[in-house]
Design a protein around this motif. Structure first.
Motif, PDB file in Angstrom:
ATOM      1  N   ALA A   1      -2.149  17.731  -1.861  1.00 47.00           N
ATOM      2  CA  ALA A   1      -0.964  18.081  -0.973  1.00 47.00           C
ATOM      3  C   ALA A   1      -0.851  17.671   0.301  1.00 47.00           C
ATOM      4  O   ALA A   1      -0.260  17.078   0.864  1.00 47.00           O
ATOM      5  N   ALA A   2      -2.412  17.608   1.016  1.00 43.73           N
ATOM      6  CA  ALA A   2      -2.549  17.064   2.261  1.00 43.73           C
ATOM      7  C   ALA A   2      -2.289  15.591   2.175  1.00 43.73           C
ATOM      8  O   ALA A   2      -1.791  15.079   3.227  1.00 43.73           O
ATOM      9  N   GLY A   3      -3.095  15.254   1.153  1.00 45.26           N
ATOM     10  CA  GLY A   3      -2.973  13.665   1.108  1.00 45.26           C
ATOM     11  C   GLY A   3      -1.716  13.116   1.029  1.00 45.26           C
ATOM     12  O   GLY A   3      -0.948  12.015   1.638  1.00 45.26           O
ATOM     13  N   SER A   4      -0.687  13.655   0.280  1.00 41.96           N
ATOM     14  CA  SER A   4       0.667  13.422   0.139  1.00 41.96           C
ATOM     15  C   SER A   4       1.468  13.421   1.287  1.00 41.96           C
ATOM     16  O   SER A   4       2.357  12.714   1.526  1.00 41.96           O
ATOM     17  N   ALA A   5       1.137  14.535   1.967  1.00 38.42           N
ATOM     18  CA  ALA A   5       1.667  14.761   3.424  1.00 38.42           C
ATOM     19  C   ALA A   5       1.414  13.699   4.344  1.00 38.42           C
ATOM     20  O   ALA A   5       2.188  13.019   5.113  1.00 38.42           O
ATOM     21  N   MET A   6       0.203  13.278   4.328  1.00 41.76           N
ATOM     22  CA  MET A   6      -0.130  12.017   5.271  1.00 41.76           C
ATOM     23  C   MET A   6       0.586  10.788   4.741  1.00 41.76           C
ATOM     24  O   MET A   6       0.813  10.152   5.555  1.00 41.76           O
TER      25      MET A   6
ATOM     26  N   GLY B   1       0.867  -1.161  -0.110  1.00 39.24           N
ATOM     27  CA  GLY B   1      -0.330   0.061   0.037  1.00 39.24           C
ATOM     28  C   GLY B   1       0.937   1.386   0.015  1.00 39.24           C
ATOM     29  O   GLY B   1       0.614   2.399  -0.611  1.00 39.24           O
ATOM     30  N   PHE B   2       1.801   1.256   0.793  1.00 39.47           N
ATOM     31  CA  PHE B   2       2.698   2.448   0.920  1.00 39.47           C
ATOM     32  C   PHE B   2       3.502   2.729  -0.593  1.00 39.47           C
ATOM     33  O   PHE B   2       3.713   3.737  -0.934  1.00 39.47           O
ATOM     34  N   ALA B   3       3.907   1.474  -1.149  1.00 43.01           N
ATOM     35  CA  ALA B   3       4.626   1.494  -2.284  1.00 43.01           C
ATOM     36  C   ALA B   3       3.775   1.990  -3.424  1.00 43.01           C
ATOM     37  O   ALA B   3       4.228   2.932  -4.261  1.00 43.01           O
TER      38      ALA B   3
ATOM     39  N   LEU C   1       3.354  10.443   2.966  1.00 38.67           N
ATOM     40  CA  LEU C   1       4.555  10.327   3.458  1.00 38.67           C
ATOM     41  C   LEU C   1       4.990  10.383   4.927  1.00 38.67           C
ATOM     42  O   LEU C   1       5.882   9.536   5.291  1.00 38.67           O
ATOM     43  N   SER C   2       4.056  11.128   5.893  1.00 32.16           N
ATOM     44  CA  SER C   2       4.373  10.855   6.957  1.00 32.16           C
ATOM     45  C   SER C   2       4.100   9.407   7.747  1.00 32.16           C
ATOM     46  O   SER C   2       4.691   8.950   8.602  1.00 32.16           O
ATOM     47  N   ALA C   3       3.183   8.752   7.076  1.00 28.56           N
ATOM     48  CA  ALA C   3       2.705   7.450   7.407  1.00 28.56           C
ATOM     49  C   ALA C   3       3.994   6.564   6.961  1.00 28.56           C
ATOM     50  O   ALA C   3       4.237   5.480   7.949  1.00 28.56           O
ATOM     51  N   ILE C   4       4.496   6.804   5.958  1.00 28.99           N
ATOM     52  CA  ILE C   4       5.757   6.056   5.456  1.00 28.99           C
ATOM     53  C   ILE C   4       6.744   6.123   6.528  1.00 28.99           C
ATOM     54  O   ILE C   4       7.577   5.118   7.044  1.00 28.99           O
ATOM     55  N   TYR C   5       7.043   7.217   6.937  1.00 29.10           N
ATOM     56  CA  TYR C   5       8.249   7.675   7.604  1.00 29.10           C
ATOM     57  C   TYR C   5       7.896   7.086   9.032  1.00 29.10           C
ATOM     58  O   TYR C   5       8.820   6.479   9.745  1.00 29.10           O
ATOM     59  N   LEU C   6       6.838   7.106   9.713  1.00 29.45           N
ATOM     60  CA  LEU C   6       6.363   6.474  10.941  1.00 29.45           C
ATOM     61  C   LEU C   6       6.479   4.962  10.799  1.00 29.45           C
ATOM     62  O   LEU C   6       6.774   4.336  11.722  1.00 29.45           O
ATOM     63  N   TYR C   7       6.370   4.276   9.670  1.00 29.09           N
ATOM     64  CA  TYR C   7       6.072   3.040   9.409  1.00 29.09           C
ATOM     65  C   TYR C   7       7.488   2.502   9.556  1.00 29.09           C
ATOM     66  O   TYR C   7       7.782   1.388   9.994  1.00 29.09           O
ATOM     67  N   LYS C   8       8.333   3.227   8.686  1.00 30.15           N
ATOM     68  CA  LYS C   8       9.704   2.412   8.707  1.00 30.15           C
ATOM     69  C   LYS C   8      10.561   2.488  10.041  1.00 30.15           C
ATOM     70  O   LYS C   8      11.494   1.960  10.086  1.00 30.15           O
ATOM     71  N   ASP C   9      10.356   3.522  10.907  1.00 25.08           N
ATOM     72  CA  ASP C   9      11.073   3.529  12.155  1.00 25.08           C
ATOM     73  C   ASP C   9      10.418   2.673  13.074  1.00 25.08           C
ATOM     74  O   ASP C   9       9.429   2.727  13.614  1.00 25.08           O
ATOM     75  N   PRO C  10      11.286   1.723  13.538  1.00 26.05           N
ATOM     76  CA  PRO C  10      10.906   0.957  14.704  1.00 26.05           C
ATOM     77  C   PRO C  10      10.558   1.882  16.134  1.00 26.05           C
ATOM     78  O   PRO C  10      11.188   2.807  16.251  1.00 26.05           O
TER      79      PRO C  10
ATOM     80  N   ILE D   1       2.191   6.660  -6.690  1.00 29.32           N
ATOM     81  CA  ILE D   1       1.117   7.836  -7.273  1.00 29.32           C
ATOM     82  C   ILE D   1       1.520   9.105  -7.225  1.00 29.32           C
ATOM     83  O   ILE D   1       1.334   9.938  -7.999  1.00 29.32           O
ATOM     84  N   ILE D   2       2.132   9.451  -5.772  1.00 29.33           N
ATOM     85  CA  ILE D   2       2.881  10.826  -5.479  1.00 29.33           C
ATOM     86  C   ILE D   2       3.925  11.037  -6.673  1.00 29.33           C
ATOM     87  O   ILE D   2       4.009  12.180  -7.033  1.00 29.33           O
ATOM     88  N   LEU D   3       4.709  10.108  -6.837  1.00 29.61           N
ATOM     89  CA  LEU D   3       5.857  10.414  -7.640  1.00 29.61           C
ATOM     90  C   LEU D   3       5.379  10.486  -9.013  1.00 29.61           C
ATOM     91  O   LEU D   3       5.878  11.569  -9.979  1.00 29.61           O
ATOM     92  N   SER D   4       4.380   9.724  -9.551  1.00 29.14           N
ATOM     93  CA  SER D   4       3.932  10.105 -10.777  1.00 29.14           C
ATOM     94  C   SER D   4       3.220  11.478 -10.882  1.00 29.14           C
ATOM     95  O   SER D   4       3.419  12.199 -12.265  1.00 29.14           O
ATOM     96  N   SER D   5       2.683  11.919  -9.820  1.00 27.06           N
ATOM     97  CA  SER D   5       2.069  13.328 -10.043  1.00 27.06           C
ATOM     98  C   SER D   5       3.098  14.328 -10.204  1.00 27.06           C
ATOM     99  O   SER D   5       2.699  15.130 -10.766  1.00 27.06           O
ATOM    100  N   ILE D   6       4.217  14.294  -9.446  1.00 23.41           N
ATOM    101  CA  ILE D   6       5.245  15.128  -9.329  1.00 23.41           C
ATOM    102  C   ILE D   6       5.735  15.186 -10.607  1.00 23.41           C
ATOM    103  O   ILE D   6       6.071  16.354 -11.226  1.00 23.41           O
ATOM    104  N   LEU D   7       5.955  14.342 -11.224  1.00 24.56           N
ATOM    105  CA  LEU D   7       6.545  14.169 -12.694  1.00 24.56           C
ATOM    106  C   LEU D   7       5.326  14.672 -13.600  1.00 24.56           C
ATOM    107  O   LEU D   7       6.014  15.561 -14.727  1.00 24.56           O
TER     108      LEU D   7
END
Length: 121
Positions: free
Chosen positions: A87-92, A60-62, A94-103, A67-73
């Motif tokens: 922009a709000a959805g993208s921020a959410m 899901g994160f991938a 990216l923050s979810a990915i950051y929170l999930y990757k850190d134990p 989608i975000i990277l495709s939209s930036i392109l």
């Protein structure tokens, strides 16, 4: 899968039997169509590998990140205009990915000296 392919084949032959008999099944296909089909097929296989060796949350994160990277392109290639909701959805995402990757951080306050004589039963 197989059932979908058989159903699509029956529908195709039912509606375009004459054209397929004369010109073949792949009439009208050019390099762009072949590349698009191969891209989708390879993408599906990559998703299957991710789900098998990682987990569904990572998939899901991938997908969200792609989608975000495709939209930036698309901003640079097609003059895509970013809305507030995007922009709000993208921020959410990216923050979810950051929170999930850190134990989670585990804090140990007690030293071995403090635990002498304490029963662990």
């Amino acid at each position: 899968g197989l059932f979908g392919s058989l159903l699509a084949g029956f529908i195709s032959f039912g509606s375009d039997r004459v054209a397929i008999s004369k010109a073949g099944l792949f009439v009208g296909w050019d390099a762009v169509v072949v590349i698009t089909v191969l891209n989708q097929a390879i993408g599906g296989l990559i998703i299957a590998v991710v789900v098998k060796y990682a987990d569904n949350i990572l998939k899901g994160f991938a997908s969200s990140l792609s989608i975000i990277l495709s939209s930036i392109l698309s901003i640079f290639l097609f003059s895509f205009e970013v809305s507030f909701m995007f922009a709000a959805g993208s921020a959410m995402v990216l923050s979810a990915i950051y929170l999930y990757k850190d134990p989670p951080v585990v804090v140990h306050n007690a030293d071995e000296e403090d635990l002498k004589g304490v029963s662990t039963v």
